[in-house]
Design a protein around this motif. Structure first.
Motif, mmCIF file in Angstrom:
data_model
loop_
_atom_site.group_PDB
_atom_site.id
_atom_site.type_symbol
_atom_site.label_atom_id
_atom_site.label_comp_id
_atom_site.label_asym_id
_atom_site.label_seq_id
_atom_site.Cartn_x
_atom_site.Cartn_y
_atom_site.Cartn_z
ATOM 1 N N MET A 1 0.766 -1.062 0.028
ATOM 2 C CA MET A 1 -0.277 -0.115 -0.049
ATOM 3 C C MET A 1 0.859 1.392 -0.042
ATOM 4 O O MET A 1 2.047 1.118 0.495
ATOM 5 N N LEU A 2 0.824 2.378 -0.705
ATOM 6 C CA LEU A 2 1.216 3.244 -0.726
ATOM 7 C C LEU A 2 1.218 4.168 0.491
ATOM 8 O O LEU A 2 0.419 4.528 1.199
ATOM 9 N N PRO A 3 2.295 4.930 0.889
ATOM 10 C CA PRO A 3 2.495 5.705 1.942
ATOM 11 C C PRO A 3 1.694 7.120 1.663
ATOM 12 O O PRO A 3 1.567 7.375 0.731
ATOM 13 N N ALA A 4 1.439 7.767 2.767
ATOM 14 C CA ALA A 4 0.643 8.909 2.734
ATOM 15 C C ALA A 4 1.057 10.000 1.760
ATOM 16 O O ALA A 4 0.219 10.381 0.781
ATOM 17 N N ASP A 5 2.504 10.248 1.608
ATOM 18 C CA ASP A 5 2.796 11.355 0.838
ATOM 19 C C ASP A 5 2.801 10.826 -0.710
ATOM 20 O O ASP A 5 2.982 11.693 -1.708
ATOM 21 N N LEU A 6 2.375 9.629 -1.286
ATOM 22 C CA LEU A 6 2.337 9.205 -2.592
ATOM 23 C C LEU A 6 0.929 9.211 -3.036
ATOM 24 O O LEU A 6 0.639 8.617 -4.152
ATOM 25 N N LEU A 7 -0.063 9.261 -2.030
ATOM 26 C CA LEU A 7 -1.604 9.229 -2.373
ATOM 27 C C LEU A 7 -2.027 10.130 -3.229
ATOM 28 O O LEU A 7 -1.914 11.471 -2.750
ATOM 29 N N VAL A 163 -5.462 2.340 -3.615
ATOM 30 C CA VAL A 163 -6.806 2.166 -2.734
ATOM 31 C C VAL A 163 -6.388 1.699 -1.354
ATOM 32 O O VAL A 163 -6.938 2.262 -0.239
ATOM 33 N N GLN A 164 -5.622 0.706 -1.060
ATOM 34 C CA GLN A 164 -5.018 0.254 0.142
ATOM 35 C C GLN A 164 -4.485 1.428 1.015
ATOM 36 O O GLN A 164 -4.940 1.436 1.976
ATOM 37 N N GLY A 165 -3.688 2.154 0.279
ATOM 38 C CA GLY A 165 -3.240 3.319 1.000
ATOM 39 C C GLY A 165 -4.162 4.358 1.470
ATOM 40 O O GLY A 165 -4.066 4.718 2.752
ATOM 41 N N LEU A 166 -5.263 4.492 0.681
ATOM 42 C CA LEU A 166 -6.367 5.366 1.217
ATOM 43 C C LEU A 166 -7.283 4.730 2.370
ATOM 44 O O LEU A 166 -7.436 5.391 3.324
ATOM 45 N N PHE A 238 -18.917 -5.361 -7.005
ATOM 46 C CA PHE A 238 -18.796 -4.681 -5.720
ATOM 47 C C PHE A 238 -18.862 -3.045 -5.909
ATOM 48 O O PHE A 238 -18.342 -2.804 -6.932
ATOM 49 N N ARG A 239 -19.278 -2.370 -4.894
ATOM 50 C CA ARG A 239 -19.166 -1.015 -4.488
ATOM 51 C C ARG A 239 -18.859 -0.602 -3.286
ATOM 52 O O ARG A 239 -19.141 -1.402 -2.130
ATOM 53 N N LEU A 240 -17.672 0.097 -3.257
ATOM 54 C CA LEU A 240 -17.319 0.412 -1.696
ATOM 55 C C LEU A 240 -17.054 2.064 -1.518
ATOM 56 O O LEU A 240 -16.402 2.718 -2.584
ATOM 57 N N GLU A 241 -17.568 2.255 -0.597
ATOM 58 C CA GLU A 241 -17.326 3.663 -0.158
ATOM 59 C C GLU A 241 -16.594 3.964 1.158
ATOM 60 O O GLU A 241 -17.085 3.055 2.347
ATOM 61 N N ALA A 242 -15.620 4.589 1.128
ATOM 62 C CA ALA A 242 -14.797 4.670 2.354
ATOM 63 C C ALA A 242 -14.730 6.173 2.783
ATOM 64 O O ALA A 242 -14.833 7.149 1.886
ATOM 65 N N ARG A 243 -14.726 6.529 4.150
ATOM 66 C CA ARG A 243 -14.374 7.655 4.792
ATOM 67 C C ARG A 243 -12.964 7.649 5.334
ATOM 68 O O ARG A 243 -12.697 6.934 6.173
ATOM 69 N N CYS A 244 -12.171 8.519 4.659
ATOM 70 C CA CYS A 244 -10.876 8.572 4.830
ATOM 71 C C CYS A 244 -10.470 9.977 5.554
ATOM 72 O O CYS A 244 -11.094 10.955 5.189
ATOM 73 N N LEU A 245 -9.406 9.921 6.112
ATOM 74 C CA LEU A 245 -8.753 11.113 6.644
ATOM 75 C C LEU A 245 -7.361 11.346 5.924
ATOM 76 O O LEU A 245 -6.450 10.623 5.961
ATOM 77 N N LEU A 246 -7.678 12.555 5.035
ATOM 78 C CA LEU A 246 -6.386 12.666 4.222
ATOM 79 C C LEU A 246 -5.480 14.055 4.669
ATOM 80 O O LEU A 246 -6.269 14.913 4.261
#
Lengths: 416, 463
Positions: A1-7, A163-166, A238-246
């Motif tokens: 999964m990508l680190p925060a600074d690469l999202l 997506v996994q980073g998110l 499938f459909r996925l909805e996520a609440r993320c803190l970016l």
């Protein structure tokens, strides 16, 4: 999964954000980055790590694409290569002997120490110096991955890592799953996540979150949500909805089955899947309005989730649950019948293998007996009967599934 | 009847009256997913107190029902200041942090605290080495099996030692088994993600051990206080040097960059300094981290930061430091010397040049144990390390520390010096700090302050 600074996401004013996926248009420059990586096979990890980032960025500049996007691709590619130690003797042994010899003299004499070590190890002094730290991570030699990737595969892997980073930064996801619901739920529960569900017209809506998410965001369960995602990707539609803190801001992110994301997991079929597949085919051949859907529903039975093998769906919205009681141990059958009784508030058809001595009185719902193969015509007729009796029902139920995986063993046992 | 139970790293609260929930409104939430009230597990003591206050006769505490007693055999004898530390911990309701210098017997203090509580206890440690050391210590003082989780081990007993990493992974399942939580090197939890491990453990008795508590008034101190408790007892190296710890001389050795290095350093640091001045002009209050973040967002900022890091690496280990390290190793050849560098690469350079073993994170346990064993047996004279020997590893009786460069500030520095302070009759320890003048290295040294300045201090310049 990508680190925060690469999202990379595209933020909108309504608090939503779309992952900036790579597409087919990116294949040319991704191919070039892959070639840059391949050029380091056989060279040291240190060389690659010190030189390659600048080269990858140069590729990004040449092709006019995002530097961070290129860094992200490099992040994903870098994990594919392993490394090996290039040494004629174990470096740890060479060190132990060389350092011990070096400590003998009252005044340090490097040449004398290496000469003594050379004699003990039966290797030249120059070779000792080379091998001494040949196992340091930066001195190991890069090994090519076991299978080569196309640029398209690299792009899909990048999109999955994005997506996994998110999801790592999410506290809660809502997933509409059309198939393999129990396998998806099991993945979630194995990670210590909480699942609740609601039934929808096209399958099951799972809400997945960490136990502490009502209090605050936790990284532990962000990890679990990210790790659970490949199970979702393994299902169709499938459909996925996520609440993320970016970067400190809450955003909503949607992911869909049509997104170009690598499928790394495969949900294995159940042991009885051959019989079930045959049934689905037979129902289809009848040419009726009924549709047989695998594992699209979840029924709450006390604290435990029960996943009927099929649902028979009529276009008017009537849904009958279909459970096939096949080749199981008496203990399993007892537990299953208990679950079926509790689920009988909903229209239920139970198909029982005649070789199992099971009294009809044990089972709530309409019972269809079969030998080896279920008669699809009988099954649909029974569903019609229930529909006539009970009218339309089935959608909109909401329930809880809050038992940890450890208390769900017999369910999990069927998921291999 | 109010019922408290443990559910996946959280505290589940059932049938609580509205008044109780209201008094806990800041830490308890209703969880719609499961239909229960829920709080982070570490809030257990507070929730229990509140529940007892309001519903004394009708409380069902499932968590306490699961606790087992530890079997005590021989509690350790304590020095007076160690006795004071345990008493302070008990006075504060067995909830707090004890800050003692490396080598002053923190493990002994905690063992006594566990023995006196006679409860089940979980000891969290940062490294595999400490996992082994703690297991051995507990085995020496308590009857019954000692559990260990981490480094391939997974045995849970009323007294269990667990690595931080295993705790992070598994305390949502096992966190309720222990009435007492002991956190070694507790400063690790003053920030960062792994602190979630402590949130998943309801143990009402919580003891933190550290040589370097976060400064009072900082966010780290507040976090540690929330997760473990306040600092209840603190002694510094200066309080114990020459008595409970070895006497210490600190020698600062100043070195300079050579001409070529100076040109390289200036060329690499100048773009950063220039942008930093711009940031400070617009925002005079920006600290170092804020400046770095602001520059990272600028066009070309990443390259500027990369060059700044290269300049920092050069200042941490220029040619002159290599020469001085070699000279000091020769001078102290009869002693037992530990060298510390900022990064592993520099440690390896010294190791290759002077043919001394290096201990870094990548060195496997067997080899590390063999190196420490050879050091104890005097078959080797010195060890060089970047960060691994900063804390935790039991290195008996080294008497010289050569601090080639540091990267992590005061905390690291105090821990490194602590490595040579283990007391012995007539012992006098010497710590050398190598400082590159007119560079960030000098600024770093100044920022470390005087906290460690326990013994006589002197300075020497090397051109």
């Amino acid at each position: 999964m990508l680190p925060a600074d690469l999202l990379l996401v595209t933020s909108r004013s309504d608090g939503r954000a779309a992952p900036r996926y790579l597409t087919g248009r990116d294949e040319p420059w991704v191919r070039v980055v892959m070639d840059r990586f391949d050029a380091y096979v056989g060279r040291t990890v240190g060389d690659r790590d010190s030189e390659l980032p600048a080269r990858v960025r140069a590729v990004a500049r040449e092709h006019g694409v995002s530097i961070r996007g290129a860094d992200g691709v490099a992040h994903v590619l870098g994990r594919r290569y392993s490394s090996r130690v290039d040494a004629s003797q174990l470096p740890a042994r060479v060190r132990a002997i060389a350092f011990e010899e070096a400590a003998r003299d009252d005044a340090f004499d490097r040449d004398a120490a290496l000469a003594r070590a050379s004699e003990r190890l039966q290797m030249g002094r120059a070779e000792i110096a080379r091998v001494l730290f040949a196992d340091r991570p930066e001195r190991r030699l890069i090994v090519a991955p076991p299978a080569s990737w196309s640029a398209g595969e690299a792009i899909e892997a990048y999109n999955l890592a994005l997506v996994q980073g998110l999801l790592l930064r999410s506290e809660r996801v809502v997933v509409d799953v059309r198939e393999h619901v129990r396998a998806v739920v099991r993945f979630a529960k194995l990670s210590g996540l909480l699942c609740t569900y609601a039934l929808g017209p096209d399958g099951t809506r799972l809400e997945v979150s960490g136990p502490l998410s009502i209090l605050r965001h936790t990284t532990k369960y962000g990890h679990a949500l990210a790790s659970f995602f490949p199970a979702v990707v393994a299902t169709t539609g499938f459909r996925l909805e996520a609440r993320c803190l970016l970067r400190g801001e809450p955003v909503a992110v949607s992911i869909e089955a049509s997104d170009r994301i690598a499928r790394t997991h495969k949900i294995l079929k159940d042991a009885d899947s051959a019989a079930e597949r045959a049934l689905a085919r037979d129902v289809g051949r009848l040419g009726t309005a009924w549709a047989l859907v695998r594992e699209a529903d979840v029924v709450n039975v006390g604290a435990r989730a029960f996943f009927p093998d099929f649902t028979l769906r009529h276009p008017d919205g009537f849904v009958a649950l279909v459970e096939v009681v096949g080749f199981y141990t008496p203990e399993y059958l007892r537990s299953k019948l208990e679950a079926l009784r509790a689920a009988s508030a909903r229209p239920l058809l139970v198909c029982i293998d005649e070789t199992l001595a099971c009294d009809d009185g044990d089972v709530a719902g309409t019972v269809i007996r079969f030998k080896r193969r279920i008669d699809a015509g009988l099954l649909v007729a029974a569903a019609e009967h229930l529909r006539a009796q009970r009218g339309t029902s089935g959608a909109g139920q909401r329930a809880r599934m809050d038992e940890p995986e450890s208390k769900d063993r017999e369910l999990a046992g069927r998921l291999q | 009847m109010v019922r408290l139970s443990f559910d996946r790293g959280t505290l589940r609260i059932d049938s609580a009256p509205a008044a109780l929930l209201e008094s806990l409104a800041d830490i308890v939430r209703f969880d719609e997913r499961t239909g229960h009230h829920r709080a982070a597990a570490y809030r257990y003591a507070r929730v229990l107190d509140a529940a007892r206050g309001q519903a004394a006769a009708s409380l069902e505490d499932e968590i306490a029902l699961g606790w087992r007693r530890s079997t005590q055999t021989s509690p350790p004898a304590l020095r007076p200041y160690q006795e004071q530390a345990v008493s302070a911990f008990e006075t504060f309701g067995r909830r707090g942090v004890i800050a003692l210098p490396t080598g002053s017997g923190k493990t002994r203090v905690a063992t006594a605290a566990i023995a006196r509580a006679a409860s089940s206890a979980l000891v969290l440690v940062p490294t595999r080495v400490l996992l082994e050391q703690w297991t051995a210590v507990l085995r020496a003082h308590f009857g019954g099996p000692i559990g260990a989780v981490g480094d391939g081990l997974k045995q849970i007993e009323p007294l269990t030692v667990m690595t931080f990493e295993s705790a992070y992974r598994s305390l949502d399942r096992f966190g309720d088994r222990f009435e007492m939580l002991v956190v070694d090197e507790a400063h690790h939890f003053s920030g960062g993600l792994r602190a979630e491990a402590l949130e998943m453990c309801p143990a009402p008795m919580r003891l933190g051990l550290t040589a370097t508590p976060p400064s009072p008034g900082t966010a780290g101190a507040a976090r540690l206080c929330d997760l473990i408790g306040p600092t209840v007892f603190e002694l510094e190296i200066a309080d114990l040097a020459g008595s409970a710890l070895a006497a210490l001389d600190v020698v600062r050795v100043h070195v300079a960059l050579n001409g070529q290095e100076r040109a390289q350093y200036r060329s690499d640091i100048e773009p950063f300094e220039s942008l930093r001045r711009d940031v400070l002009r617009n925002n005079p209050d920006a600290d170092w981290l804020a400046c770095v973040r602001a520059i990272a967002r600028m066009p070309g900022g990443a390259d500027v930061l990369a060059r700044m890091q290269r300049a920092g690496a050069l200042a941490a280990f220029p040619h002159a430091k290599r020469v001085v390290a070699r000279e000091l190793l020769a001078r102290h050849r009869a002693d037992r010397t530990l060298l510390f560098t900022a990064i592993a690469k520099d440690a390896v350079t010294i190791a290759e040049e002077s043919l001394i073993p290096v201990i870094t994170a990548e060195v496997p346990r067997e080899e590390r144990d063999a190196i420490l064993d050879a050091f104890r047996g005097r078959r080797i004279r010195a060890i060089v390390s970047a960060r691994v020997l900063n804390e935790g590893v039991d290195v008996p009786d080294a008497n010289v520390a050569i601090i080639v460069a540091g990267a992590l500030g005061v905390r690291e520095h105090v821990q490194r010096i602590g490595r040579i302070l283990r007391p012995r009759e007539g012992k006098r320890a010497t710590a050398y700090e190598l400082v590159t003048m007119d560079t960030v290295d000098e600024a770093r040294t100044r920022a470390r302050g005087r906290r460690h300045a326990a013994g006589r201090s002197s300075a020497r310049h090397v051109a």
